[in-house]
Design a protein around this motif. Structure first.
Motif, PDB file in Angstrom:
ATOM      1  N   ASN A   1      -4.275   0.569  -2.075  1.00 25.26           N
ATOM      2  CA  ASN A   1      -4.061  -0.717  -1.417  1.00 25.26           C
ATOM      3  C   ASN A   1      -3.995  -1.843  -2.436  1.00 25.26           C
ATOM      4  O   ASN A   1      -4.423  -1.680  -3.578  1.00 25.26           O
ATOM      5  CB  ASN A   1      -5.196  -0.998  -0.423  1.00 25.26           C
ATOM      6  CG  ASN A   1      -5.252  -0.010   0.713  1.00 25.26           C
ATOM      7  OD1 ASN A   1      -4.235   0.564   1.117  1.00 25.26           O
ATOM      8  ND2 ASN A   1      -6.444   0.214   1.239  1.00 25.26           N
TER       9      ASN A   1
ATOM     10  N   SER B   1      -0.254  11.960  -1.385  1.00 28.56           N
ATOM     11  CA  SER B   1      -0.788  13.237  -0.941  1.00 28.56           C
ATOM     12  C   SER B   1      -0.626  14.276  -2.037  1.00 28.56           C
ATOM     13  O   SER B   1       0.314  14.223  -2.824  1.00 28.56           O
ATOM     14  CB  SER B   1      -0.052  13.720   0.309  1.00 28.56           C
ATOM     15  OG  SER B   1      -0.200  12.814   1.378  1.00 28.56           O
TER      16      SER B   1
ATOM     17  N   TYR C   1      -5.989  13.222  -1.026  1.00 27.24           N
ATOM     18  CA  TYR C   1      -5.195  12.030  -0.795  1.00 27.24           C
ATOM     19  C   TYR C   1      -5.693  10.871  -1.650  1.00 27.24           C
ATOM     20  O   TYR C   1      -6.855  10.842  -2.068  1.00 27.24           O
ATOM     21  CB  TYR C   1      -5.275  11.630   0.691  1.00 27.24           C
ATOM     22  CG  TYR C   1      -4.870  12.741   1.613  1.00 27.24           C
ATOM     23  CD1 TYR C   1      -5.824  13.567   2.204  1.00 27.24           C
ATOM     24  CD2 TYR C   1      -3.527  12.994   1.882  1.00 27.24           C
ATOM     25  CE1 TYR C   1      -5.465  14.603   3.035  1.00 27.24           C
ATOM     26  CE2 TYR C   1      -3.149  14.033   2.718  1.00 27.24           C
ATOM     27  CZ  TYR C   1      -4.125  14.841   3.286  1.00 27.24           C
ATOM     28  OH  TYR C   1      -3.754  15.876   4.107  1.00 27.24           O
TER      29      TYR C   1
ATOM     30  N   SER D   1       0.833  -1.197   0.000  1.00 23.80           N
ATOM     31  CA  SER D   1       0.000   0.000   0.000  1.00 23.80           C
ATOM     32  C   SER D   1       0.871   1.252   0.000  1.00 23.80           C
ATOM     33  O   SER D   1       2.005   1.244   0.483  1.00 23.80           O
ATOM     34  CB  SER D   1      -0.901   0.028   1.253  1.00 23.80           C
ATOM     35  OG  SER D   1      -1.771  -1.070   1.288  1.00 23.80           O
TER      36      SER D   1
ATOM     37  N   ARG E   1       0.131   5.747   0.394  1.00 26.70           N
ATOM     38  CA  ARG E   1      -0.796   6.862   0.547  1.00 26.70           C
ATOM     39  C   ARG E   1      -0.181   8.072  -0.145  1.00 26.70           C
ATOM     40  O   ARG E   1       0.842   8.602   0.301  1.00 26.70           O
ATOM     41  CB  ARG E   1      -1.061   7.156   2.013  1.00 26.70           C
ATOM     42  CG  ARG E   1      -2.019   8.310   2.260  1.00 26.70           C
ATOM     43  CD  ARG E   1      -2.295   8.445   3.756  1.00 26.70           C
ATOM     44  NE  ARG E   1      -2.979   9.645   4.135  1.00 26.70           N
ATOM     45  CZ  ARG E   1      -4.296   9.838   4.069  1.00 26.70           C
ATOM     46  NH1 ARG E   1      -5.081   8.868   3.614  1.00 26.70           N
ATOM     47  NH2 ARG E   1      -4.841  10.976   4.457  1.00 26.70           N
TER      48      ARG E   1
ATOM     49  N   GLN F   1      -5.383   6.758  -1.165  1.00 23.78           N
ATOM     50  CA  GLN F   1      -4.920   5.557  -0.494  1.00 23.78           C
ATOM     51  C   GLN F   1      -4.975   4.414  -1.493  1.00 23.78           C
ATOM     52  O   GLN F   1      -6.057   4.082  -1.990  1.00 23.78           O
ATOM     53  CB  GLN F   1      -5.810   5.244   0.714  1.00 23.78           C
ATOM     54  CG  GLN F   1      -5.421   3.978   1.470  1.00 23.78           C
ATOM     55  CD  GLN F   1      -4.078   4.094   2.162  1.00 23.78           C
ATOM     56  OE1 GLN F   1      -3.769   5.105   2.777  1.00 23.78           O
ATOM     57  NE2 GLN F   1      -3.274   3.039   2.062  1.00 23.78           N
TER      58      GLN F   1
END
Length: 125
Positions: A83, A21, A79, A17, A19, A81
């Motif tokens: 995964n 920004s 953002y 994963s 994240r 995310q």
């Protein structure tokens, strides 16, 4: 003039994963549709997700269920995310700001006048 700066990219193994920004300066993005795009070498830039000013979200079929877009208007940021990353997710990822609150044409990169410089995502199998 809104300026966008992406961060959070990196190299991960398949199944991992990240994240991402996207922070804005020079103006507020709270009333803008915001999008995430990606571009792999030799391929066209593709829209993968968007979020409008009230938090409604859209996803490309290739990432739906694995990626989540969100925004924090207090932080003037968006953002992504990501995964369960797959090798085919490897690309340069860009965030972009539309000039309206509406995301009806979010899949078309030409609809977004403001772009960041991108952050690289590498996924190894």
């Amino acid at each position: 003039q809104v300026q966008l700066v992406e961060s959070g990219g990196g190299s991960v193994q398949a199944g991992g994963s990240l994240r991402l920004s996207c922070r804005a300066s020079g103006g507020t993005i709270s009333r803008n549709c915001m999008g995430w795009f990606r571009q792999a070498p030799g391929k066209e830039r593709e829209g993968i997700s968007a979020i409008n000013s009230i938090g409604t979200t859209w996803y490309a079929a290739s990432v739906k269920g694995r990626f989540t877009i969100s925004r924090d208007n207090a932080e003037n940021a968006v953002y992504l995310q990501a995964n369960t990353l797959k090798p085919e997710d490897a690309a340069m990822y860009y965030c972009a700001a539309h000039n309206t609150y509406n995301c009806w044409d979010w899949l078309d990169p030409k609809s977004f006048p403001y772009w960041g410089q991108g952050t690289q995502v590498t996924v190894s199998s």
